[in-house]
Design an enzyme around this catalytic site. Structure first.
Site, PDB file in Angstrom:
ATOM      1  N   GLU A 292       0.816  -1.206   0.000  1.00 59.63           N
ATOM      2  CA  GLU A 292       0.000   0.000   0.000  1.00 59.63           C
ATOM      3  C   GLU A 292       0.854   1.264   0.000  1.00 59.63           C
ATOM      4  OE1 GLU A 292      -2.655  -0.754   3.363  1.00 59.63           O
ATOM      5  OE2 GLU A 292      -4.015  -1.801   2.002  1.00 59.63           O
ATOM      6  N   ASP A 371      -8.548  -8.959   4.006  1.00 55.14           N
ATOM      7  CA  ASP A 371      -8.270  -7.911   4.980  1.00 55.14           C
ATOM      8  C   ASP A 371      -9.316  -7.873   6.087  1.00 55.14           C
ATOM      9  OD1 ASP A 371      -7.068  -5.789   6.198  1.00 55.14           O
ATOM     10  OD2 ASP A 371      -7.761  -4.278   4.777  1.00 55.14           O
ATOM     11  N   GLU A 399     -12.399  -2.628  12.453  1.00 52.29           N
ATOM     12  CA  GLU A 399     -12.437  -1.875  11.197  1.00 52.29           C
ATOM     13  C   GLU A 399     -13.620  -2.272  10.311  1.00 52.29           C
ATOM     14  OE1 GLU A 399      -8.830  -2.135   8.887  1.00 52.29           O
ATOM     15  OE2 GLU A 399      -9.642  -0.904   7.278  1.00 52.29           O
ATOM     16  N   TRP A 547      -8.603  -1.656  -5.658  1.00 49.43           N
ATOM     17  CA  TRP A 547      -8.099  -2.384  -4.500  1.00 49.43           C
ATOM     18  C   TRP A 547      -8.204  -3.909  -4.578  1.00 49.43           C
ATOM     19  CZ3 TRP A 547      -5.359   0.403  -1.044  1.00 49.43           C
ATOM     20  CH2 TRP A 547      -5.534   1.794  -1.079  1.00 49.43           C
TER      21      TRP A 547
HETATM   22  C1  GCU Z   1      -6.003  -2.306   5.947  1.00 43.31           C
HETATM   23  C2  GCU Z   1      -6.324  -1.000   6.574  1.00 43.31           C
HETATM   24  C3  GCU Z   1      -5.185  -0.044   6.446  1.00 43.31           C
HETATM   25  C4  GCU Z   1      -3.908  -0.682   6.984  1.00 43.31           C
HETATM   26  C5  GCU Z   1      -3.664  -1.994   6.289  1.00 43.31           C
HETATM   27  C6  GCU Z   1      -2.519  -2.802   6.872  1.00 43.31           C
HETATM   28  O1  GCU Z   1      -5.944  -2.191   4.553  1.00 43.31           O
HETATM   29  O2  GCU Z   1      -7.490  -0.466   5.996  1.00 43.31           O
HETATM   30  O3  GCU Z   1      -5.499   1.103   7.163  1.00 43.31           O
HETATM   31  O4  GCU Z   1      -2.825   0.146   6.814  1.00 43.31           O
HETATM   32  O5  GCU Z   1      -4.796  -2.816   6.422  1.00 43.31           O
HETATM   33  O6  GCU Z   1      -2.782  -3.827   7.482  1.00 43.31           O
HETATM   34  O7  GCU Z   1      -1.371  -2.452   6.718  1.00 43.31           O
END
Ligand code: GCU
Length: 685
Positions: A292, A371, A399, A547
């Site tokens: 990410e 996730d 989350e 995504w």
């Molecule tokens: C999810 C989450 C992110 C986080 C990521 C991770 O995608 O929404 O906020 O950074 O997980 O586990 O690194």
């Protein structure tokens, strides 16, 4: 304003049972302890606090036994007489294990709490306090416990500007205005809370390491970090920091972060030396790399083993660990492209590296391949990797499971993950046995969770989310504990031992995950949430995005073909017994049906309902169950403190309203897609 919610499961309220209380008072009049370390001091302080609250006594503390009754505390390593008192039992004590035992000498009862080390002793003391508070008699003694898992960690996604990524309980307890907090009393309370349930490691900053956080390992912050470390140390908890893989570059000191570059390797070695000079018992680094948008070894054409091993080499002389996350996938996908499958990414990246990581590297693997959705299969990496240290990553912060506005007790979900049979070494190779290192005898392993803690007075936003904080830790200690047992002890410690109250809240907790699933996304398909903040329904919110999170619904059916025959091939990442199950619609466990297969709406499920009718039914049912939660809670009005009652009630009411939003948006979406009405003629818009 009552602070009882702040105290969580360490409330130490007066024991209702007079008879038991009397017996305990008699037995615990004086405490004998000959050792004095920071951790034994924590243990003694806790006993004082606990016994004052629960029994209303202030035991005398001394180095010599006073007559008549006393509680003896000690460790095998620090007090020779303990070995004699234990006899053969001492062989069963591991590094962090403890024993609670009743000794009788000249008809005089004595209680012994002993650990092999002071950490074990501390856990023993907390365990004794739990026994007392929950009204459990001493009949079950001796009690010997060793934690099943070695690493029992919490990960904070806290940023130094005080925000928390995916935090739903206020702001960070650690930072403010890009400084480390001076409110060390709260940190100390937190450390107690963690130690009380056996947590032994903590990473205090977000895995997404931004500008200021990059500097945590520099002289700008290290002294303040060391202060936190000192607090955690006195509760047996190792401090870790999330690091920025590009640190040598981001600090402006080098022009590269290439893990095979000599200067870079030297930079990290020097950094490690610097850190350990301030924190000789520093735990190590937690790393999110090439994920990410975070920097990583891919930038330099290197593998994740190259990256992790470089850090491992720097930490090794100091005994530090590198915890390297496997959440690596293409987050710039084209939704039109059906050949890429995000679910496959972690396995594809890391399986080829099995055996290539240094001895002090642990791979941290999210429980599912996507996730932290309300329902996902177990990551095939667990059971795939054999020659690699592994940490199971769970998410306590809610989350995707109601963001602590909804009640969602996650322990039953985690239990399913832990009990899942990977068939790695034939039947019976469950996830919990792999993580505990029973199957593959790797050097390290354990649990990590993204914590739900923030600076709200009650720590977790929804008071009942404390059950997840507690439950995660209890499971990490002993994955054989049942969801019911964990719920029951949490309730007794948090509220009271009233039978009706215990049973009612237990019912509320145990069904809550299923309830949440019912009114949200069906049969393992996941997502269907609003982009970015991830709260509330939006069926197509992620459908045409980058995504990799698609449900592929059209007017005939919904689901993603992930089988080998005509899908993405994801099912083939499992061992053959499991792969075969997932491959076919008929054998695929129904709760994951849409994760693995595209299914027509008129497909009949085992219950006899069509898929579309199932979607309608569960969504109506979910709302009814949310309403039932409120009725149950209402029945406890006279049994819980007023502010607690009001707080939980408010959340439950919000949950009802919001569950209706979910129900109506999901049902309407599918009704409009299909034109198929609800057989029971209920209102769909
Ligand atoms: C999810 C989450 C992110 C986080 C990521 C991770 O995608 O929404 O906020 O950074 O997980 O586990 O690194």
């Amino acid at each position: 304003k009552s602070t009882s919610m702040y105290k969580c499961w360490l409330k130490y309220y007066k024991l209702e049972n007079k008879k038991l209380s009397g017996e305990y008072k008699n037995l615990l009049k004086s405490i004998v302890i000959k050792e004095n370390t920071a951790i034994t001091q924590s243990a003694v302080n806790e006993l004082k606090r606990g016994l004052a609250g629960i029994l209303g006594i202030r035991p005398e503390i001394s180095e010599e036994p006073a007559k008549p009754a006393f509680l003896m505390l000690g460790t095998l390593s620090g007090n020779k007489s303990i070995a004699g008192l234990l006899g053969r039992e001492k062989q069963n004590l591991g590094e962090e294990g403890f024993i609670i035992k009743l000794l009788t000498e000249n008809e005089q009862k004595q209680l012994l709490v002993a650990g092999k080390t002071d950490r074990g002793l501390l856990y023993g003391v907390f365990s004794l306090l739990r026994l007392i508070q929950t009204g459990t008699g001493l009949d079950g003694l001796p009690r010997i416990e060793n934690p099943v898992n070695q690493l029992r960690m919490v990960n904070h996604w806290d940023n130094m500007d005080r925000s928390i990524e995916r935090g739903y309980a206020g702001k960070s307890i650690f930072y403010k205005n890009n400084k480390i907090t001076g409110n060390l009393a709260r940190i100390s309370d937190y450390a107690r809370m963690l130690a009380s349930v056996g947590i032994n490691a903590i990473a205090i900053n977000n895995v997404n390491v931004h500008k200021f956080e990059t500097l945590l390992i520099t002289d700008r912050y290290i002294k303040d970090a060391a202060k936190l470390n000192e607090i955690f140390r006195s509760y047996g908890i190792k401090l870790f920091l999330s690091i920025n893989f590009a640190s040598p570059l981001s600090t402006g000191e080098l022009f590269t972060a290439d893990p095979l570059d000599k200067e870079v390797r030297k930079w990290w070695k020097n950094r490690a030396e610097f850190i350990y000079a301030y924190m000789p018992d520093f735990g190590g680094f937690l790393v999110k790399a090439d994920s990410e948008g975070r920097p990583g070894p891919f930038t330099y054409g290197r593998t994740h083993a190259d990256g992790a091993n470089m850090l491992a080499e720097a930490l090794k002389p100091h005994g530090g660990l590198v915890i390297w996350r496997c959440f690596v996938y293409n987050c710039l996908q084209d939704w039109r492209d059906r050949t890429i499958d995000r679910a496959k990414a972690a396995y594809d990246h890391f399986m080829p590296l099995d055996g290539a990581f240094a001895e002090n590297v642990l791979l941290q693997i999210k429980n599912g391949p996507m996730d932290f959705q309300v329902r996902e299969p177990v990551s095939p990496l667990i059971g795939g990797l054999e020659k690699t240290n592994q940490v199971l990553e769970l998410q306590t912060t809610q989350e995707y499971t109601g963001q602590q506005k909804h009640l969602c007790y996650l322990v039953p979900m985690w239990k399913e993950v832990l009990d899942f049979d990977t068939c790695a070494k034939g039947r019976g190779t469950s996830v919990k046995k792999i993580i505990s290192r029973e199957v593959f005898k790797n050097k390290y392993g354990g649990f990590a969770t993204v914590t739900n803690i923030g600076d709200d007075t009650n720590w977790t936003g929804h008071q009942m989310a404390q059950a997840n904080t507690f439950g995660y830790a209890r499971l990490a200690w002993d994955p054989e504990l049942t969801s019911e047992e964990i719920a029951e002890s949490w309730i007794r410690l948090t509220y009271s031992n009233d039978r009706i109250l215990v049973d009612t809240i237990k019912d509320m907790l145990l069904g809550s995950w299923r309830t949440y699933e019912n009114y949200t996304s069906p049969l393992g398909i996941g997502w269907m949430v609003n982009p970015n903040h991830h709260y509330g329904p939006n069926v197509d919110g992620y459908e045409y995005d980058k995504w990799g999170t698609y449900h592929r619904a059209d007017h005939k059916g919904i689901g993603v073909d992930r089988n080998v025959r005509n899908g993405t091939g994801y099912a083939g990442q499992y061992h053959k017994e499991v792969a075969r199950l997932y491959e076919n619609v008929e054998t695929c466990p129904e709760e994951l049906l849409l994760f693995f297969h595209y299914i027509p709406y008129d497909y009949r499920l085992k219950s006899g309902e069509t898929l579309i009718q199932y979607i309608y039914n569960t969504h109506f049912e979910g709302v009814e169950q949310a309403e039932e939660l409120k009725r149950k809670w209402e029945s406890l009005k006279d049994k819980v403190e007023e502010d607690v009652f009001g707080h939980v009630m408010e959340r439950l009411e919000g949950q009802i309203t919001h569950s209706k939003e979910w129900r109506d948006i999901i049902n309407t979406y599918f009704f409009r897609k299909t034109g198929i009405p609800d057989e029971l003629g209920r209102k769909i818009y």
